[in-house]
Design a protein around this motif. Structure first.
Motif, PDB file in Angstrom:
ATOM      1  N   ASP A 203       0.900  -1.168  -0.001  1.00  0.00           N
ATOM      2  CA  ASP A 203       0.030   0.024   0.080  1.00  0.00           C
ATOM      3  C   ASP A 203       0.933   1.252  -0.012  1.00  0.00           C
ATOM      4  O   ASP A 203       2.033   1.281   0.623  1.00  0.00           O
ATOM      5  N   VAL A 204       0.350   2.136  -0.383  1.00  0.00           N
ATOM      6  CA  VAL A 204       1.113   3.509  -0.582  1.00  0.00           C
ATOM      7  C   VAL A 204       0.657   4.059   0.844  1.00  0.00           C
ATOM      8  O   VAL A 204      -0.481   4.135   1.199  1.00  0.00           O
ATOM      9  N   THR A 205       1.609   4.537   1.742  1.00  0.00           N
ATOM     10  CA  THR A 205       1.490   5.240   2.855  1.00  0.00           C
ATOM     11  C   THR A 205       2.103   6.425   3.200  1.00  0.00           C
ATOM     12  O   THR A 205       3.127   6.711   1.900  1.00  0.00           O
ATOM     13  N   PRO A 206       1.795   7.409   3.910  1.00  0.00           N
ATOM     14  CA  PRO A 206       2.589   8.430   4.023  1.00  0.00           C
ATOM     15  C   PRO A 206       4.007   8.332   4.106  1.00  0.00           C
ATOM     16  O   PRO A 206       4.840   9.144   3.504  1.00  0.00           O
TER      17      PRO A 206
ATOM     18  N   GLU B 157       4.729   1.845  10.818  1.00  0.00           N
ATOM     19  CA  GLU B 157       5.445   2.732  10.099  1.00  0.00           C
ATOM     20  C   GLU B 157       6.140   3.825  10.999  1.00  0.00           C
ATOM     21  O   GLU B 157       5.342   4.265  12.060  1.00  0.00           O
ATOM     22  N   PRO B 158       7.402   4.392  10.643  1.00  0.00           N
ATOM     23  CA  PRO B 158       7.542   5.428  11.775  1.00  0.00           C
ATOM     24  C   PRO B 158       6.720   6.710  11.464  1.00  0.00           C
ATOM     25  O   PRO B 158       6.284   6.842  10.259  1.00  0.00           O
ATOM     26  N   LYS B 159       6.995   7.426  12.400  1.00  0.00           N
ATOM     27  CA  LYS B 159       6.204   8.840  12.218  1.00  0.00           C
ATOM     28  C   LYS B 159       6.924   9.784  11.494  1.00  0.00           C
ATOM     29  O   LYS B 159       8.432   9.445  11.588  1.00  0.00           O
ATOM     30  N   LEU B 160       6.761  10.921  10.996  1.00  0.00           N
ATOM     31  CA  LEU B 160       7.683  11.665  10.430  1.00  0.00           C
ATOM     32  C   LEU B 160       8.638  12.309  11.303  1.00  0.00           C
ATOM     33  O   LEU B 160       9.869  12.287  10.961  1.00  0.00           O
TER      34      LEU B 160
END
Lengths: 577, 919
Positions: B12-15, B64-67
């Motif tokens: 999937d595409v994720t941020p 997933e890591p946060k920004l």
């Protein structure tokens, strides 16, 4: 009669207040009960009702000063003053917001109320936000869904709602409806204890909100929790208790409550349906059918609870009635989980299991926590011999509600099918624990013990005995008990159970191989025990049947005659009179 | 279809991936020249590339890591341009305010890739090869984006907004409304102001922040205000789990464990999180090992909490249930263990990631429920329900035969063998009789021993034919144990009496042990790939981390290759824990065998090998056993002082383990010492305590019961209550006979001989000693045999001086064994007996042989003084005094006599000093 009048008045006001706050399902419920109250023919005049509706505010003011105790059956009820509205005339913004809300444009409604500070307006704004979040959540569930099952979509409004409501509560500027919403939010977040407290507070100060009661009910998972709730005595509490008892599988208590309530609300469809539910759990299918037929006559477009009716029809194998019901609900509202379950049941009865699975899947898509759909789908997979899928489906049902004995039973059955009786026992034990009065479960467990792999006959006998004590309808248990005892060489016990079985078969006027077997055993046993008269009776009864047993009976009789005639004649010779 | 697993790894595409794409664009922007704009050097540019490579490797993350975590990580590149990079990233992300922006972004991305006209690329232009790792990643992202429905794009957009919301709001709250997500941000800040009154909420955040600070080494953000943490901050999982564990078990084990546990020890503070599907599986496997190793000392709640989190994040990862099962199993929570076991198998049908079955091949419709049965059998076994265990295992045999799952069958047979040998003889006979026997072709007429033997053979054969190396090894071990513990009749038997000769076969034991340790030499990759894969990727990223800052990074350019994976293992980790555990077990068994056959040094050596080489993979119970053996050795050869000192350290080490093992050892030592010092009251008390430790059920804990009653008899003997002692010994003998404890039989007979000797009834003692001797001979119990010979010699000697010669020969025959392997007490006794022989010999002349006598007496005295064995020491000094007297050396005589007096005094003065060790 006074109590009925009081209920009626309270409900009338409640319906208006609830629908004013867009708590539609609660107001629907209240209205149903309102109509369900037996009408007093004397007072029932059109002008009377019109008067009541027209001057509600005047009456309300009058009422708050009156002590309303409704002593039904010796219980003193706490009077709960009907709430004062903070402003009788709704603001224009409120009206707009409510119209938006009614058109299901929740965010718009919330937006309109953004600067309003009245309790009602605040509640409606929060409620609209909540519903908007729920809607979005549902949509996301579908958009993001993987296979059937869990999904991690959450209502995004919960956090901000919780903050706002908790602040309101701290300020003391929260009304019972706000409390209800707060409880709802907390429940969704998983802090159940706090949610329970808030809901209790809400129903104590405003008991007519059925939605609050039913949320509370879903939080009462054990009898101890139920009893520990500090609830005021109000006639609504009886409704609550009845429902809670039912959830806790105390069916007889629940039935008693409902029957008591029926004294006041004698025309309530809701109560009737609930009674049917309890009867269904007690496996009184005939009564359930009667109730549902009447319900459908009064309320032909009802979809709620109809899946239960379809289960009954399924169990009784009424093809045409089931198809008629399916058609009816299909025409009424095809996208309801209940309708899908009914259609699924119909296909299942027809033996078209693939189609039936499809409809159950649809039901699950509409409501993935639809317990009965998971269980029924499990049944279908069992029929299709796809045991892993069945196990999965049942397991999901069990995870939704660990008290669902049917799903536990299904799991056991699936494992038994795979030839793992010992493993299956675990599940049967669970289901029997939850529903100890169901003979089928005991019989299933007994059969597990009886399998040649386990061959634990003593345990099996114990289970069959329990089954026989629980009104075993198919009368398997007695026969099995007799057979097992016979196998273990305990002839007296075997004879006892054969006799019991025989009596039962006579009483129910059944006939068949079991009868022959019982008679044959009893005849032989009687002969061996030298109870010739008894044996003779059984033998003569055996003579009515055709087949090899008849011949055996004949030879038995002959043998007994020989023995009987032999001894007395001998003695007669020796000791002439 | 329900019941079948979801296909893993849907891309999937994720941020996070979007930001990777943006970084990729910076890395390989087509318009730039040799060294692109933000970078000052080629090296920096390369470092960014490596960083991106690492991130794309872990792109199958569940979490997933946060920004801000990403930005923090990117600081590892160590470039001065990092701030520019972060700003660029944030501004790009926050400028995505409409779906169309996203479309444009991905169209731009295409430009980064070299297109079909890749041929005309100029040399100094940086263009991503579409077939490189990064290129493929980019292409996958673009493809996945193109496949998205409009709803999907909307989701992506909202996710991106919330993804950069945190960083933005912490950076510049008032600037936030510049971009499209401004509305949301406004709302958020509005609520932040509101929540000030909310106590509950505040408390939670405080707690979280406190936790954060505790784990923080590097300041989290350079851009001032503390970020808003969500109520559930995912990185907290590791944070809360780790410290509790460190507290509970001390020592280096715990530390090494912590190192492997979270991939990289500094990971948490950096916001490192690499949790691809494989890694989670690998992590769970590691946890499994840890649970099995640490047993009940493993922190229950920490893991439980983490598993709860994991399940929330990955609901389809059913292995979590299995871990829950293990966790509650080792914490003796029967109900929850059973529940979770069933849950796991209901959901996964035993297919998901079970060892030894490659996940792809085990995909038939029937599921693998036989494994469920096997597990539930083990569960019942663990909780002490042998009957249910047998039922479950029998069913497992049947079902695995049905599904022709030979592997499972072999394991099940091994489990049954284990069960049979553990629950022993007493209650198993009724047990197998009630249901039908597990292997259908086995006759019920066989004794339980023979059944077990047949089963073992069969299971060994099966394991061998299936090439299950580990199982073969463990079967060999079981076989060795069987040979060791069970005395066999010769196979051929004629006649009623002649065939009753029982023997043990140490050769078989030795053979089996050798065979089982062969495993380590030809161990190949039978274990699942998952372990290695999981830990590989963990260590891989850890290494990347370590290398930052050092220039090594340029040498090791292509670290992703699996071929040079081994270089990334920081420790020699190529042997899985289970294998080394097995090999370790063989050493432990060897030690036991030597102990039994009577070679103390060899026993000690093996125990030492175990304690040094296998301690870190051993379960704590096994390690406790090994240490126990070593301490016993110390007590027998170095005296009590050393033993108690060692015991103290061991007690500290195993403080959290179920203490029964160590407790028994302690009581044994205390009892021994009390007997030697002559504190019979204390000895009796300890003896009773020992008896209490065993289970009250008949037929269970037989070893302990036998030991307690043996010690009881010895205590009575020491208190000179001979008839009582004899009665107890008789009862003990009967019990041992009944439960087939042949070795204990031999020692009990010896004890009886001893009792008769002490009571002055030597004639009665001799047959017992002889019987014991013959037992020892046929069971190959060499040391016990030597001690029986010694007792026999003493008996002869007490019959009168005419038998002195015979006694002396007997002693001499036993002396090599005693001096080589015997403990202090035995040696001293032998010396004394020898001296006595010489002294009582009529032909003995003092001046000629006094050297021999005095020598042995001196030795005996030294040894006995170490042991504080007053009674014997007094005797030795007495003899010494007599010898000196005969030799006419009066001064030495007086000295010996005073020593004698000292010991007698000590014996008589039964001090009631409180023993600090006994509590």
């Amino acid at each position: 009669m006074g109590s009925k009048e009081i209920c009626r008045n309270e409900l009338r006001i409640a319906v208006r207040q609830l629908s004013d706050r867009c708590l539609y399902s609660a107001s629907k419920w209240a209205a149903e009960q309102l109509v369900g109250i037996e009408l007093d023919p004397v007072k029932f005049t059109p002008s009377n009702t019109r008067f009541q509706r027209g001057s509600s505010s005047i009456r309300r003011r009058f009422r708050t000063n009156e002590i309303m105790s409704t002593p039904i059956a010796g219980v003193s009820y706490v009077s709960t003053p009907v709430m004062e509205e903070d402003d009788i005339v709704d603001g224009d913004f409120y009206l707009l917001a409510k119209s938006y809300f009614d058109c299901r444009e929740y965010r718009r409604a919330a937006h309109v109320l953004r600067d309003q500070s009245g309790k009602k307006a605040v509640f409606l704004r929060c409620y609209a936000l909540y519903l908007a979040g729920e809607n979005r959540k549902d949509e996301e569930n579908i958009e993001l869904e993987g296979p059937l099952g869990k999904s991690d979509a959450v209502n995004k409004e919960l956090v901000s709602l919780e903050r706002e409501l908790s602040m309101l509560r701290k300020n003391g500027s929260i009304d019972p409806f706000g409390l209800y919403l707060y409880g709802l939010v907390l429940k969704e977040k998983g802090s159940e204890h706090l949610a329970r407290n808030l809901l209790v507070e809400s129903v104590n100060s405003y008991p007519w909100n059925w939605s609050a009661w039913s949320e509370l009910q879903s939080l009462c998972t054990t009898i101890d929790i139920l009893h520990s709730l500090p609830l005021n005595n109000h006639w609504m509490k009886d409704f609550f208790l009845a429902g809670a008892y039912q959830e806790l599988r105390m069916h007889n208590e629940s039935l008693a409550k409902y029957e008591y309530l029926q004294g006041t609300f004698s025309f309530s469809n809701y109560i009737q349906a609930q009674i049917a539910k309890a009867q269904y759990s007690l496996r009184e299918f005939e009564q359930v059918e009667v109730i549902f037929e009447e319900l459908l006559r009064n309320d032909p477009y009802r979809v709620e609870d109809m899946d239960m009716y379809s289960n009954v029809l399924y169990a009784k194998e009424c093809f045409s009635a089931l198809s008629y019901l399916a058609h009816r609900v299909f025409m009424t509202d095809k996208y309801r989980p209940e309708s899908c379950c009914i259609i699924g049941n119909y296909y299942s009865l027809k033996g078209q299991h693939e189609k039936s699975v499809m409809y159950f899947r649809r039901a699950l898509k509409l409501n993935k926590n639809c317990l009965s759909a998971w269980t029924l789908m499990g049944h279908e997979y069992v029929e299709m011999k796809n045991t892993p899928a069945a196990v999965d489906a049942y397991r999901r049902a069990v995870d939704i509600n660990p008290c669902d004995y049917r799903a536990w039973y299904g799991l056991g059955q699936a494992y038994e099918m795979m030839g793992m009786p010992f493993y299956a026992l675990h599940y049967f034990r669970k289901s029997v624990f939850l529903q100890p009065s169901d003979s089928r479960l005991w019989i299933a467990m007994a059969q597990c013990y009886e399998t040649e792999q386990l061959h634990m006959l003593e345990e099996s006998i114990k289970c069959y005995r329990r089954a026989a004590n629980c009104n075993d309808r198919e009368a398997i248990a007695l026969h099995k008990l007799a057979k097992l005892h016979c196998e273990l060489g305990r002839l007296e016990e075997a004879a006892f159970y054969y006799k019991k079985d025989l009596e039962r078969m006579e009483a129910e006027e059944r006939d068949g191989p079991n009868m022959v077997e019982a008679l044959l055993f009893l005849a032989t046993h009687g002969k061996d025990q030298k109870r010739f008269e008894e044996a003779e009776v059984y033998c003569t009864r055996l003579l009515d049947y055709t087949g090899p047993e008849k011949e055996t009976a004949k030879s038995l009789l002959r043998g007994m005659r020989m023995a009987q005639s032999g001894f007395p004649s001998m003695s007669a010779e020796h000791f002439p009179p | 279809m329900a019941g079948i697993l979801k296909v893993p790894g849907a891309f999937d595409v994720t941020p996070h991936k979007v930001s990777l794409c943006i970084l990729l664009q910076v890395y390989a922007s087509p318009n730039q020249l040799f060294v692109p704009f933000p970078f000052s050097s080629f090296a920096q540019h390369n470092r960014l590339g490596l960083f991106l490579l690492a991130l794309t490797k872990s792109c199958d993350d569940i979490l997933e890591p946060k920004l801000h975590e990403l930005i923090n990580q990117s600081r590892e590149i160590g470039s001065s341009s990092i701030d520019w990079l972060a700003d660029h990233l944030i501004s790009r992300l926050s400028s995505l305010s409409s779906p169309d922006d996203l479309f444009n972004l991905f169209t731009e991305m295409r430009g980064v890739l070299a297109g079909q006209d890749a041929g005309i690329v100029e040399d100094d232009q940086i263009i991503l090869d579409p077939n490189s790792n990064l290129g493929i990643f980019l292409r996958r992202c673009i493809l996945a984006f193109n496949l998205l429905s409009f709803e999907g794009v909307c989701h992506l957009l909202t996710n991106i907004a919330s993804y950069c919301k945190e960083v933005l709001s912490s950076r510049a709250p008032h600037e936030a409304h510049l971009d499209g997500s401004g509305v949301n941000l406004m709302e958020a800040s509005e609520y932040e102001n509101m929540d000030l009154e909310n106590l509950v909420f505040e408390k939670v955040t405080e707690e979280i922040e406190a936790k954060k600070k505790a784990g923080e080494r590097i300041p989290f953000h350079l851009h001032v205000p503390t970020p808003i943490f969500g109520l559930v901050e995912d990185t907290d999982i590791e944070l809360s789990a780790k410290p509790t564990f460190k507290q509970s078990t001390k020592g280096k084990e715990a530390i090494s464990y912590a190192m492997t546990l979270d991939g990289s020890s500094g990971a948490v503070d950096h916001g490192f999180f690499l949790r691809s599907n494989w890694q989670i599986q690998g992590y769970l496997l590691e946890q499994t090992d840890a649970i099995e190793k640490h047993g009940s000392s493993f922190p229950l709640n920490a893991l439980e909490f983490m598993l709860g989190q994991l399940q929330k994040l990955a609901p389809e990862l059913h292995r979590v249930h299995f871990l829950r099962y293990l966790n509650s199993l080792y914490h003796d929570d029967y109900a929850s263990a059973l529940e979770n076991l069933h849950k796991y198998f209901d959901y996964s049908a035993g297919i998901e990631g079970f060892d030894g079955i490659p996940p792809s091949s085990g995909f038939n419709n029937s599921g693998r429920y036989e494994i469920a049965l096997l597990c539930s059998g083990m569960l019942h076994f663990h909780f002490g329900h042998p009957k249910q265990a047998v039922e479950a295992l029998t069913e497992a045999v049947r079902v695995s035969q049905q599904h022709s799952n030979d592997t499972c069958l072999a394991y099940t047979l091994a489990a049954i063998c284990n069960l049979l040998s553990e629950i022993g003889i007493s209650n198993a006979s009724g047990l197998l009789g009630s249901s039908y026997s597990p292997v259908a072709n086995m006759g019920t007429s066989l004794s339980i021993h023979q059944q077990l033997f047949v089963l073992l053979k069969e299971s060994l054969k099966r394991a061998e034919s299936l090439k299950l190396k580990r199982l073969v090894a463990s079967n060999h071990l079981a076989m060795a144990k069987f040979h060791l513990m069970h005395v066999q009749r010769p196979v051929l038997s004629f006649g009623p009496k002649a065939s009753m000769k029982l023997i043990t076969s140490p050769i078989n034991v030795c053979k089996e042990l050798r065979l089982s340790s062969n495993l380590i030499s030809d161990f190949d990759i039978e274990s699942s790939m998952m372990i290695t894969d999981g830990s590989l990727s963990t260590t891989w990223l850890k290494n990347l981390h370590r290398q930052r800052g050092s220039s090594v990074i340029f040498e090791e350019t292509e670290p992703g290759n699996r071929s040079n994976a081994s270089s990334f293992f920081s420790q020699p980790n190529s042997i899985p824990g289970s294998v080394s555990q097995l090999v370790g077990a063989s050493y432990l068994l060897r030690a036991t065998a030597w102990e039994m056959y009577g070679s103390a040094p060899l026993a000690r050596m093996n125990a030492l090998v175990y304690a040094t080489c296998f301690a870190d993979c051993a379960s704590s119970v096994d390690a406790a056993v090994a240490y126990g053996k070593l301490i016993q050795y110390l007590a027998a050869y170095k005296g009590y002082k050393a033993a108690f000192a060692a015991l103290k350290t061991v007690e500290e080490k195993f403080i959290s383990v179920s203490k029964s093992q160590i407790m028994v050892l302690k009581l044994q030592l205390l009892h021994e010492r009390a007997l030697h010092r002559g504190h019979s009251k204390l000895a009796q008390q300890i003896c009773d305590e020992l008896a209490v430790l065993s289970s009250p059920v008949t037929g269970v804990d037989m070893d302990l019961k036998a030991e307690a009653s043996f010690r009881h008899a010895r205590t009575l003997l020491a208190a000179k209550q001979f008839s009582e002692a004899a009665a107890v010994a008789h009862a003990l003998f009967c019990m041992c006979y009944k439960f087939n404890l042949r070795v204990q039989d031999a020692s009990t007979l010896l004890l009886l001989a001893e009792i008769h000797k002490k009571s002055g009834n030597a004639v009665l003692g001799i047959p017992y000693a002889l019987a014991s001797l013959s037992f020892c001979e046929s069971f190959n119990l060499d040391l016990l045999k030597a001690s029986a010979t010694l007792t026999l010699a003493e008996l002869w000697l007490s019959l009168g001086s005419i038998h002195a010669k015979r006694a002396l020969t007997l002693i001499h025959s036993a002396l090599p064994m005693i001096l080589g392997h015997g403990g202090l007490e035995l040696r001293a006794r032998a010396h004394i007996a020898e001296a006595k022989c010489h002294l009582s010999d009529a032909s003995f002349s003092v001046p000629e042989t006094s050297g021999v006598v005095l020598d042995s007496l001196r030795q005996a005295c030294d040894e006995l003084q170490i042991l504080e064995y007053h009674e014997l020491a007094a005797e030795a000094f007495y003899l010494m005094a007599i010898t000196f007297d005969k030799m006419g050396q009066l001064e030495e005589r007086e000295q010996a006599a005073s020593s004698f007096q000292k010991h007698i005094m000590a014996l008589e003065k039964v001090t009631d000093e409180e023993d600090p060790l006994l509590k």
